[in-house]
Design an enzyme around this catalytic site. Structure first.
Site, PDB file in Angstrom:
ATOM      1  N   SER A  61       0.773  -1.349  -0.085  1.00 34.31           N
ATOM      2  CA  SER A  61       0.100  -0.031  -0.121  1.00 34.31           C
ATOM      3  C   SER A  61       0.956   1.053  -0.034  1.00 34.31           C
ATOM      4  O   SER A  61       1.945   1.240   0.334  1.00 34.31           O
ATOM      5  CB  SER A  61      -1.003   0.138   1.218  1.00 34.31           C
ATOM      6  OG  SER A  61      -1.477  -1.098   1.209  1.00 34.31           O
TER       7      SER A  61
HETATM    8  N1  SAH Z   1      -0.495  -5.165   4.125  1.00 35.19           N
HETATM    9  C1  SAH Z   1       0.222  -5.560   2.994  1.00 35.19           C
HETATM   10  C2  SAH Z   1      -0.235  -5.270   1.529  1.00 35.19           C
HETATM   11  C3  SAH Z   1      -1.525  -6.064   1.664  1.00 35.19           C
HETATM   12  S1  SAH Z   1      -1.949  -6.434  -0.139  1.00 35.19           S
HETATM   13  C4  SAH Z   1       1.972  -4.644   3.034  1.00 35.19           C
HETATM   14  O1  SAH Z   1       2.064  -4.031   3.907  1.00 35.19           O
HETATM   15  O2  SAH Z   1       2.736  -5.199   1.756  1.00 35.19           O
HETATM   16  C5  SAH Z   1      -3.104  -7.578   0.271  1.00 35.19           C
HETATM   17  C6  SAH Z   1      -2.775  -8.668   0.782  1.00 35.19           C
HETATM   18  O3  SAH Z   1      -3.921  -9.527   1.366  1.00 35.19           O
HETATM   19  C7  SAH Z   1      -2.351  -9.647  -0.446  1.00 35.19           C
HETATM   20  O4  SAH Z   1      -1.004 -10.219  -0.068  1.00 35.19           O
HETATM   21  C8  SAH Z   1      -3.208 -10.823  -0.550  1.00 35.19           C
HETATM   22  O5  SAH Z   1      -2.762 -11.917  -0.818  1.00 35.19           O
HETATM   23  C9  SAH Z   1      -4.002 -10.754   0.915  1.00 35.19           C
HETATM   24  N2  SAH Z   1      -5.102 -11.562   0.975  1.00 35.19           N
HETATM   25  C10 SAH Z   1      -6.346 -11.441   0.245  1.00 35.19           C
HETATM   26  N3  SAH Z   1      -7.156 -12.153   0.808  1.00 35.19           N
HETATM   27  C11 SAH Z   1      -6.741 -12.829   1.933  1.00 35.19           C
HETATM   28  C12 SAH Z   1      -7.248 -13.671   2.635  1.00 35.19           C
HETATM   29  N4  SAH Z   1      -8.566 -14.367   2.617  1.00 35.19           N
HETATM   30  N5  SAH Z   1      -6.629 -14.107   3.823  1.00 35.19           N
HETATM   31  C13 SAH Z   1      -5.382 -13.434   4.035  1.00 35.19           C
HETATM   32  N6  SAH Z   1      -4.833 -12.887   2.957  1.00 35.19           N
HETATM   33  C14 SAH Z   1      -5.386 -12.181   2.082  1.00 35.19           C
END
Ligand code: SAH
Length: 213
Positions: A61
């Site tokens: 993000s």
């Molecule tokens: N917080 C992260 C960015 C997140 S991007 C950072 O600081 O880099 C969103 C993430 O959520 C992705 O890696 C994706 O794989 C994960 N995601 C999506 N659905 C999910 C679920 N049901 N359980 C766990 N992770 C999930």
């Protein structure tokens, strides 16, 4: 580019201009070098206020969004925090300087493995990264003082609401994927949940089940 005094000053200035005023949050954002979470070509843009691609088609993000969500979460030093959506691990690293214990979950095994290696290299021992479908939360560690979700669901997932302790706070984007979503803050009171809309955001979707990589 390195996270030198000049880069830090510009980075923190951008955060302040977006309304990040909490000194503890600014301090954590200054201490954690975002370039460690961005690989390859994109590393040179690590200090720009923009989201960047990471592996598995996901994104790290925008720093101002990370900072505003962290500020809204109001993490206290003794808090046990759950993050759903570990991705690169950047948000979890920021949280690790503010709370006591951080659990971060991602549905992609390879992202979790890489984030674990990054945490170890930065000596952040209070983070536990887990491969799982985070929409079920982490019942064995519940209840949590704080929960942050960094992928968008249509509504706050029921299991996450259930795993928030009374007095706890959850921050998450909600709305249809690929449209404008709202960042909301949920407070659990004795008698129910209070919802507050913070701002428009855009996140990758919360997807059910484990990923392939
Ligand atoms: N917080 C992260 C960015 C997140 S991007 C950072 O600081 O880099 C969103 C993430 O959520 C992705 O890696 C994706 O794989 C994960 N995601 C999506 N659905 C999910 C679920 N049901 N359980 C766990 N992770 C999930």
């Amino acid at each position: 580019m390195s996270f030198d005094a000049d880069a830090k000053m510009k980075f923190l200035y951008a955060l302040r201009s977006h309304g990040v005023t909490d000194a503890r949050v600014l301090d954590a954002m200054e201490k954690i070098d975002r370039a460690r979470f961005v690989k390859g070509l994109f590393a040179e843009r690590a200090y720009a206020d923009m989201p960047l691609p990471i592996a598995c088609g996901q994104t790290i993000s925008q720093p101002s969004v990370v900072a505003l969500m962290t500020q809204a979460l109001d993490v206290q030093p003794r808090d046990k925090v759950l993050e759903v959506g570990c991705g690169s691990g950047y948000q979890a690293a920021i949280l690790s300087l503010l709370g006591r214990r951080i659990y971060t979950i991602d549905r992609f095994r390879s992202l979790v493995a890489e984030a674990r290696a990054t945490f170890a290299g930065m000596d952040l021992p209070n983070i536990t990264a887990i491969t799982a479908d985070g929409s079920h939360g982490l019942p064995e560690q519940a209840p949590f003082d704080r929960i942050i979700v960094t992928a968008a669901a249509e509504d706050p997932p029921g299991p996450l609401l259930a795993q928030l302790r009374v007095g706890g706070i959850m921050v998450l984007p909600v709305g249809q994927s690929d449209t404008v979503q709202s960042l909301i803050r949920v407070r659990r009171e004795e008698t129910g949940f209070d919802y507050e809309e913070l701002r428009a955001v855009r996140f990758v979707p919360l997807v059910e089940g484990l990923g392939q990589d």
